[in-house]
Design an enzyme around this catalytic site. Sequence first.
Site, PDB file in Angstrom:
ATOM      1  CD  GLU A  92      -1.899   2.209   1.789  1.00 43.62           C
ATOM      2  OE1 GLU A  92      -1.323   2.885   1.063  1.00 43.62           O
ATOM      3  OE2 GLU A  92      -2.373   2.347   2.910  1.00 43.62           O
ATOM      4  CB  CYS A 133      -2.266   6.155   2.761  1.00 48.13           C
ATOM      5  SG  CYS A 133      -3.030   5.094   3.754  1.00 48.13           S
TER       6      CYS A 133
END
Lengths: 502, 502
Positions: B243, B280
């Site tokens: 990720e 994120c």
Amino acid sequence: MLTTTDPRTGTATPTGLLPTTAEQADEIVRAARAAFAEVSTRDRAWRAGLLDALADALEADRAGLVAVADRETGLGTARLDGEVSRSAFQFRLFAEAVREGGYLEVAIDHGGPTALGPAPEIRRLLVPIGPVAVFGSSNFPFAFSVAGGDTASALAGGNAVVLKAHSSHLETSARSFAVLSAAAAAYGAPDGLLGIVYGTAAGAALVTHPLVRAVGFTGSLGGGQALMDLIAGRDEPIPFYGELSSLNPLVVTPGAAAARGEGIADGLFGSFTLGSGQFCTKPGIAFVPNGPDGDALVARLVERATDAAASVLLNARIATSFDEIRDRLVAEGAVELLARGSEAGDGAGFTAAPTVLGVDAARLTAAVAEEAFGPLIVVARYDTQAEIVAALDAVPDSLTATVHSEADEIDAVTALVAELEPRVGRLVFGGYPTGVRVSWAQHHGGPWPATNSQHTSVGVSAIRRFLRPLAYQDAPEAVLPVELRDGFRGVPRRVDGVLQLG
Amino acid sequence: MLTTTDPRTGTATPTGLLPTTAEQADEIVRAARAAFAEVSTRDRAWRAGLLDALADALEADRAGLVAVADRETGLGTARLDGEVSRSAFQFRLFAEAVREGGYLEVAIDHGGPTALGPAPEIRRLLVPIGPVAVFGSSNFPFAFSVAGGDTASALAGGNAVVLKAHSSHLETSARSFAVLSAAAAAYGAPDGLLGIVYGTAAGAALVTHPLVRAVGFTGSLGGGQALMDLIAGRDEPIPFYGELSSLNPLVVTPGAAAARGEGIADGLFGSFTLGSGQFCTKPGIAFVPNGPDGDALVARLVERATDAAASVLLNARIATSFDEIRDRLVAEGAVELLARGSEAGDGAGFTAAPTVLGVDAARLTAAVAEEAFGPLIVVARYDTQAEIVAALDAVPDSLTATVHSEADEIDAVTALVAELEPRVGRLVFGGYPTGVRVSWAQHHGGPWPATNSQHTSVGVSAIRRFLRPLAYQDAPEAVLPVELRDGFRGVPRRVDGVLQLG
């Protein structure tokens, strides 16, 4: 111009097909991308109907397809006829799965208070990813090629497909593609939903094309690694699903050798020579107990192989590699040559005689446990199950492992299975690994080097390779796919953690 | 000796921890492999109980964990307290999923006649893959680190886990590990089921270790690519679940700007500065309409940012990168500096002031659409929705996209959503992307460069990353996992294609 070679004679003839240029490949991929965008607005019923139409079209051209494939592969019309049936069955099974809708993995979590405070509503399903490149394999000109499982599963998921025709059956590929694309057009699919390219350079252009979103491949370890290297050089990585190499160990217990050794020998002979031994699930090594029961089994296997004639291989590369591996193992003294069938008389074409090699399980090395594509089996004789377990460390992880045993051996078998489970994707009991049933539960995959993925390339869940999750948070109903709306009940869904049937 | 740095002061102090040597890393992985083999014989109830025990242990040490993490990360005790709760919740949710058993994806096809002739019986489920390496991320010292979702999902699947401690919170990692491993031991888990390594070299040793079967990673694109390169050099490829990077575009429609522009400005300010902008899922670019309503929204956003003080960043690297990106964009004239909060007075530690940059959507370039980790947002003003769609081509694909709109704009929103869907993993409506609900339906992932995978790293289906299918053909019942036996009804199963509830 590209040529096609009759493996029975070794004679090459022109096909009328030209290698696809890089510019043409780019156009084909762009057309696939545009078609993908268009079909993404159509529903599951439409897509299921498309898959059924493709199945019907394959069967309607059965005789023509079989004839050209037989000329290009030498696999024989009976086998190829069955393979057309299998490919059609596969399209229809995916149609059924698309209608059922469980593959969407729909999940809905309603909003509200949770142990971590107020939470938004989340609704998720799987969506297609875009154009998929599919590389046909040499050994299944229908079921793992243009009309094969990768094509069916990618289309079932809602993707466009660009095929790379295998050089060993170019005309079969071209005819399969013509049949499928005509049927798709007649059904109303947009142009470009299916595309095809010819030639190695075009294959490389496909896997490096920015719009290609995944690659399905069935073929050799070397070929797969070459494509993986190309993919590693892309700006954007994409998944590569490779079904690559497999030795498929088979174990005969002392009880099974005693109870039905000759029957196992016959089954084993049939399995390792099926399709001239050119199955990725061919049993390449069989562990047989020492002693008279094992001796009888091996004697029968040797007799069957010795009596058998050479059969046709798919192409010159496979034939050369087969001879090279057999001769090297025998020359090095790593194995004993137990049986070799009669070679073809005229020296024309690509052939191999059924071959049985022998070795002590205690002396098995990685060199001996190498996949030889073709009708060759290594018989490894053992005294104890511990010898088998030790020898397995020299055997590469595989698609399958097979156990032949008797009911009163269950404790030993359970221990053996525990050793085999981490090494394979499918465990076969009392049968042979070469038949891969196309069904909901099937798994055709395995740890490296059998595949490089945690997915299957046969069976309904093969769709999962060409899908990705998409979640909607607090979305207005109008933008939601119908399967995610509250009133919809047509597919299985997990709602607030509880699975509900469709 | 490894040091830890207080980001509020920039002062480094010794930790008492040494970098893990290659020999030690090898021992730790071997212990994990042995523990994995041992727990693979235990049942789902045992494993669910283990996950609950880990959750309880985390909460029991809540105060101590929060204190050390606050000192190492500067994220504040309230946020960190919530993160401990989230991590514990996550372990318990996976325990629930393990008990429910749907994640096993059990399928059974009975043998018998089929359209292709007699077929064997096939029974399939998902099985764990072996030791998994988990790399903690800097920005979530609990929820995406030692006690995070990758650890929970890998253990839930039945795997062993070896952690790579993040250099920004070594003591938090060590304490989390001590808490979890003591709880696991007390519960009866074998030694080695959890392991931890420290230092970059040890991280490289992990991902290249032959016994490590998968890698979970949350972090920077550069860090992820370095690990992918190491994995590409392995003899056996293994899956890397990264990720990596996300800009998370957010669109405010004209209707939403008119109806609630100031509220959106407040929400946006809260979201892009949450955790000092080190999420994120931070909205890195907001599309706001030209005209008075958009002007008012931007004015409010500018006011909020200008009035705000600098906040603490996690480490020197993030602080340096933040300053570099902001200064470069402004110096190049690519953006207009609309707002910059007050900088920290004393110059000590790592801080950043909330920053708002402005650009015309029609002039958006890839350079401007770069992720800047920290409290920075780019406001892109537009005249038409077509301008947004064109500008999205400069925006990297992301974890999320967000739409703020009004009910009477549904046709335009539907068209916009069709453009956004291929680019992201989660679509948020009327909210902000920074909260990622931990639930059954959640998807935290997205097309490259958001992630390199078709899987989620948050929510129950994250387990799937660490599982592979295993099929049994015509197996005696005694060797079958209990979930595959005919009499068993404890988990959802697909039998002959028909889904049955557990």
